[in-house]
Motif scaffolding. Sequence first.
Motif, mmCIF file in Angstrom:
data_model
loop_
_atom_site.group_PDB
_atom_site.id
_atom_site.type_symbol
_atom_site.label_atom_id
_atom_site.label_comp_id
_atom_site.label_asym_id
_atom_site.label_seq_id
_atom_site.Cartn_x
_atom_site.Cartn_y
_atom_site.Cartn_z
ATOM 1 N N LEU A 64 55.232 21.854 87.745
ATOM 2 C CA LEU A 64 55.245 22.482 86.417
ATOM 3 C C LEU A 64 53.963 23.274 86.178
ATOM 4 C CD1 LEU A 64 56.820 19.634 84.260
ATOM 5 C CD2 LEU A 64 57.898 21.782 84.938
ATOM 6 N N GLU A 65 52.842 22.707 86.565
ATOM 7 C CA GLU A 65 51.562 23.393 86.355
ATOM 8 C C GLU A 65 51.481 24.677 87.173
ATOM 9 O OE1 GLU A 65 46.856 22.611 87.145
ATOM 10 O OE2 GLU A 65 48.082 20.899 86.524
ATOM 11 N N ASN A 66 51.912 24.627 88.416
ATOM 12 C CA ASN A 66 51.819 25.803 89.292
ATOM 13 C C ASN A 66 52.820 26.896 88.922
ATOM 14 O OD1 ASN A 66 49.739 24.654 90.791
ATOM 15 N ND2 ASN A 66 51.158 23.679 92.222
ATOM 16 N N GLY A 67 53.957 26.512 88.336
ATOM 17 C CA GLY A 67 54.964 27.518 87.998
ATOM 18 C C GLY A 67 55.071 27.819 86.527
ATOM 19 N N PHE A 68 54.148 27.270 85.731
ATOM 20 C CA PHE A 68 54.231 27.442 84.280
ATOM 21 C C PHE A 68 54.108 28.915 83.907
ATOM 22 C CE2 PHE A 68 52.611 27.494 79.928
ATOM 23 C CZ PHE A 68 53.576 26.715 79.311
ATOM 24 N N GLY A 69 55.054 29.395 83.119
ATOM 25 C CA GLY A 69 55.032 30.771 82.650
ATOM 26 C C GLY A 69 55.622 31.760 83.633
ATOM 27 N N GLU A 70 55.836 31.322 84.856
ATOM 28 C CA GLU A 70 56.459 32.190 85.862
ATOM 29 C C GLU A 70 57.855 31.686 86.192
ATOM 30 O OE1 GLU A 70 53.847 32.592 89.218
ATOM 31 O OE2 GLU A 70 52.145 33.071 87.944
ATOM 32 N N ARG A 71 57.931 30.421 86.579
ATOM 33 C CA ARG A 71 59.225 29.814 86.886
ATOM 34 C C ARG A 71 59.667 28.853 85.789
ATOM 35 N NH1 ARG A 71 61.198 26.531 92.306
ATOM 36 N NH2 ARG A 71 63.158 25.833 91.389
ATOM 37 N N TYR A 72 58.719 28.127 85.224
ATOM 38 C CA TYR A 72 59.033 27.105 84.219
ATOM 39 C C TYR A 72 58.561 27.551 82.844
ATOM 40 C CZ TYR A 72 59.640 24.394 88.448
ATOM 41 O OH TYR A 72 60.051 23.973 89.678
ATOM 42 N N PHE A 73 59.491 27.567 81.916
ATOM 43 C CA PHE A 73 59.186 27.953 80.539
ATOM 44 C C PHE A 73 59.314 26.716 79.654
ATOM 45 C CE2 PHE A 73 59.677 31.959 82.441
ATOM 46 C CZ PHE A 73 59.243 32.960 81.580
ATOM 47 N N HIS A 74 58.262 26.447 78.908
ATOM 48 C CA HIS A 74 58.249 25.295 78.007
ATOM 49 C C HIS A 74 59.213 25.556 76.857
ATOM 50 C CE1 HIS A 74 56.527 22.781 74.725
ATOM 51 N NE2 HIS A 74 56.647 21.896 75.690
ATOM 52 N N LEU A 75 60.176 24.659 76.702
ATOM 53 C CA LEU A 75 61.146 24.795 75.619
ATOM 54 C C LEU A 75 60.549 24.267 74.326
ATOM 55 C CD1 LEU A 75 64.297 23.513 77.474
ATOM 56 C CD2 LEU A 75 64.040 25.765 76.483
ATOM 57 N N PRO A 76 60.771 24.981 73.244
ATOM 58 C CA PRO A 76 60.298 24.461 71.961
ATOM 59 C C PRO A 76 61.173 23.287 71.556
ATOM 60 C CG PRO A 76 61.648 26.382 71.602
ATOM 61 C CD PRO A 76 61.502 26.236 73.099
ATOM 62 N N LYS A 77 60.681 22.526 70.610
ATOM 63 C CA LYS A 77 61.486 21.446 70.031
ATOM 64 C C LYS A 77 61.391 21.561 68.521
ATOM 65 C CE LYS A 77 58.342 18.349 71.819
ATOM 66 N NZ LYS A 77 57.969 17.033 72.285
ATOM 67 N N ILE A 78 62.391 21.081 67.874
ATOM 68 C CA ILE A 78 62.398 21.172 66.424
ATOM 69 C C ILE A 78 61.298 20.276 65.860
ATOM 70 C CG2 ILE A 78 64.137 19.369 66.082
ATOM 71 C CD1 ILE A 78 65.217 21.331 63.795
ATOM 72 N N GLU A 79 60.579 20.806 64.925
ATOM 73 C CA GLU A 79 59.536 20.040 64.252
ATOM 74 C C GLU A 79 60.175 19.197 63.142
ATOM 75 O OE1 GLU A 79 56.330 20.032 65.137
ATOM 76 O OE2 GLU A 79 56.665 21.512 66.719
ATOM 77 N N SER A 80 59.531 18.118 62.802
ATOM 78 C CA SER A 80 60.076 17.222 61.765
ATOM 79 C C SER A 80 60.322 17.951 60.456
ATOM 80 C CB SER A 80 59.127 16.051 61.516
ATOM 81 O OG SER A 80 59.082 15.232 62.640
ATOM 82 N N ARG A 81 59.383 18.805 60.071
ATOM 83 C CA ARG A 81 59.552 19.520 58.800
ATOM 84 C C ARG A 81 60.748 20.467 58.858
ATOM 85 N NH1 ARG A 81 57.468 24.256 60.272
ATOM 86 N NH2 ARG A 81 55.638 24.287 61.588
ATOM 87 N N GLU A 82 61.006 21.064 60.025
ATOM 88 C CA GLU A 82 62.167 21.946 60.173
ATOM 89 C C GLU A 82 63.461 21.129 60.111
ATOM 90 O OE1 GLU A 82 60.849 25.503 63.131
ATOM 91 O OE2 GLU A 82 60.809 23.476 63.979
ATOM 92 N N ALA A 83 63.476 19.974 60.764
ATOM 93 C CA ALA A 83 64.654 19.114 60.739
ATOM 94 C C ALA A 83 64.930 18.624 59.319
ATOM 95 C CB ALA A 83 64.459 17.936 61.688
ATOM 96 N N TYR A 84 63.871 18.283 58.606
ATOM 97 C CA TYR A 84 64.004 17.853 57.211
ATOM 98 C C TYR A 84 64.564 18.992 56.366
ATOM 99 C CZ TYR A 84 62.833 16.027 52.609
ATOM 100 O OH TYR A 84 62.904 15.595 51.309
ATOM 101 N N GLN A 85 64.048 20.201 56.569
ATOM 102 C CA GLN A 85 64.511 21.357 55.799
ATOM 103 C C GLN A 85 65.993 21.638 56.049
ATOM 104 O OE1 GLN A 85 62.852 22.812 53.343
ATOM 105 N NE2 GLN A 85 64.695 24.007 52.942
#
Length: 145
Positions: free
Chosen positions: A53-74
């Motif tokens: 993951l470290e070696n391919g970060f931003g090239e092969r592996y893209f970090h997926l966002p996750k819903i924040e608690s405040r967004e889930a609450y909203q």
Amino acid sequence: MIRVPADLNELCDAFAVNNEEIEHYLDIETGKVIMWMDPIATGIRDEELDDELENGFGERYFHLPKIESREAYQLMVEFTEALTFSSLRDRLEAALSGRKPFRAFKDVLYDFPEEREQWFTFERNAHRRQVLQWLELNHIILDSL
């Protein structure tokens, strides 16, 4: 644009995981969603995965966002406000303003199966929109599987 053979539903499921100890990454070569778990929480370190993951970060592996608690609450607030069934709306508003609003919200909906299914559809559609926006920002197009 990057064409990736990934499953939108799988990406949405990963987005919905709101856990500080779990991260998800999209492998743009294979389309697989990779789950990384904090070794402090699990007691297990996968050094091979960490290095990959470290070696391919931003090239092969893209970090997926996750819903924040405040967004889930909203989302729960928006769903509640849109309800026309005032008895249920009142119960959900009370649940959202009390202790443990996420659990209380789900507990109230448990007694209303039709509205519970509407909630799942509402929530899934919101997650889908947010994941599609993230894909667009990262210039990723999903190929059909």
